[in-house]
Every structure is written in structure tokens, then in C-alpha cells.
Design a protein around this motif. Structure first.
Motif, short mmCIF file in Angstrom:
data_model
loop_
_atom_site.label_atom_id
_atom_site.label_comp_id
_atom_site.label_asym_id
_atom_site.label_seq_id
_atom_site.Cartn_x
_atom_site.Cartn_y
_atom_site.Cartn_z
N TYR A 59 -6.84 1.03 -128.27
CA TYR A 59 -6.16 2.22 -128.76
C TYR A 59 -4.83 1.83 -129.39
O TYR A 59 -4.20 0.87 -128.99
CB TYR A 59 -5.90 3.20 -127.60
CG TYR A 59 -7.17 3.78 -127.04
CD1 TYR A 59 -7.70 4.96 -127.55
CD2 TYR A 59 -7.85 3.13 -126.02
CE1 TYR A 59 -8.88 5.49 -127.04
CE2 TYR A 59 -9.03 3.66 -125.51
CZ TYR A 59 -9.53 4.84 -126.02
OH TYR A 59 -10.70 5.36 -125.53
N TYR A 75 -9.29 8.30 -121.99
CA TYR A 75 -8.27 7.75 -122.88
C TYR A 75 -8.32 8.34 -124.28
O TYR A 75 -7.27 8.48 -124.93
CB TYR A 75 -8.32 6.22 -122.90
CG TYR A 75 -7.75 5.65 -121.63
CD1 TYR A 75 -6.37 5.67 -121.40
CD2 TYR A 75 -8.57 5.14 -120.64
CE1 TYR A 75 -5.83 5.20 -120.22
CE2 TYR A 75 -8.04 4.66 -119.45
CZ TYR A 75 -6.67 4.69 -119.24
OH TYR A 75 -6.14 4.21 -118.07
N LEU A 88 -4.59 9.64 -124.72
CA LEU A 88 -3.83 8.94 -125.76
C LEU A 88 -3.89 9.66 -127.09
O LEU A 88 -2.97 9.56 -127.90
CB LEU A 88 -4.31 7.50 -125.88
CG LEU A 88 -4.09 6.65 -124.62
CD1 LEU A 88 -4.58 5.22 -124.83
CD2 LEU A 88 -2.64 6.67 -124.18
N ASP A 135 -6.01 7.67 -113.83
CA ASP A 135 -7.22 7.61 -114.65
C ASP A 135 -8.45 7.54 -113.75
O ASP A 135 -8.32 7.54 -112.51
CB ASP A 135 -7.14 6.45 -115.65
CG ASP A 135 -7.40 5.07 -115.05
OD1 ASP A 135 -7.62 4.93 -113.82
OD2 ASP A 135 -7.38 4.10 -115.83
N SER A 151 -14.26 6.10 -118.93
CA SER A 151 -12.84 5.88 -119.18
C SER A 151 -12.47 6.17 -120.62
O SER A 151 -11.37 6.67 -120.90
CB SER A 151 -12.46 4.44 -118.82
OG SER A 151 -12.54 4.26 -117.42
#
Length: 121
Positions: free
Chosen positions: A45, A19, A23, A108, A15
Motif C-alpha cells: 500500500y 487494509y 488505508l 487489525d 487482511s
């Protein structure tokens, strides 16, 4: 006002790759990890402080939805492309949904619906 939020993930390393890319396209980065040396329990994050956490403590694969603010339509496009390249699944290509609501959706690795949205012209 929400200070921070997060979701549980099945595989934090897998993951994190998703991300980091998705992101990162919005200008976010890893700002904290638990434990600090490895980051296998949780990763936060944000820009300056933790805003969105992924961790192994909360239930995963419950199909949550989170929308991240983008600063432009091109940033929404970049989010979508980066998320797909990092293993995400398209759940709504970038486009105008309503007047002044340009968004893209990606699932995701755990099936959570992640959105990038730009509210503007």
C-alpha cells in the motif's frame, strides 16, 4: 528515514479487506501485489510506491504497532470508522492524546495495533 515496512498476516485476503478500507481512508491504495496476477503472497500500500506491505512470509499475530500519518483530524476519524467497518477492533477512539497529537487506534484481524495520527491543530 524508512523507505518501506510491512507485517505478516495469517489470511492475506481477509487482511486486504481491512487494509483496503483503513488505508483507503488515508488516501492510500494497493500499489503492488505478489504475484502480480493474484496478490495472495503480498500486497503493498502507498500513494505512488510501496510503503506498507502485508504478506504471508513474515510471522503474524505478533502484535506489532504501526502509525500512519493523516492529513487532518477528520482523516483520523475516517480511518477509525473504515477500519471498524472492515472488521477491526477498537483500541482507542479518535481523540487528542497530547497537544497537537490527535490519534485513533484499531486492532487489525491479526491483533496488530494500527494507528492513524494527525500532528496539528
Amino acid at each position: 528515514m524508512i523507505d518501506h515496512t510491512g507485517i505478516g498476516v495469517a489470511d492475506i485476503r481477509r487482511s486486504a479487506l481491512f487494509y483496503d478500507a483503513a488505508l483507503g481512508a488515508l488516501g492510500w491504495r494497493r500499489v503492488r501485489q505478489m504475484p502480480d496476477d493474484v496478490g495472495t503472497d503480498g500486497i503493498a500500500y502507498g500513494v505512488d510506491h510501496p510503503i506498507f506491505w502485508i504478506d504471508r512470509f513474515h510471522p503474524h499475530s505478533v502484535r506489532q504497532h504501526t502509525a500512519f500519518a493523516a492529513s487532518s483530524r477528520s482523516q483520523v476519524d475516517a480511518f477509525h470508522a473504515a477500519a471498524l467497518a472492515a472488521g477491526g477492533t477498537d483500541n482507542g477512539r479518535p481523540g487528542l492524546r497530547w497537544p497537537n497529537y490527535y490519534a485513533a487506534f484499531v486492532l487489525d484481524p491479526d491483533g496488530n495495533n494500527m494507528e492513524a495520527i494527525f500532528r496539528g491543530d
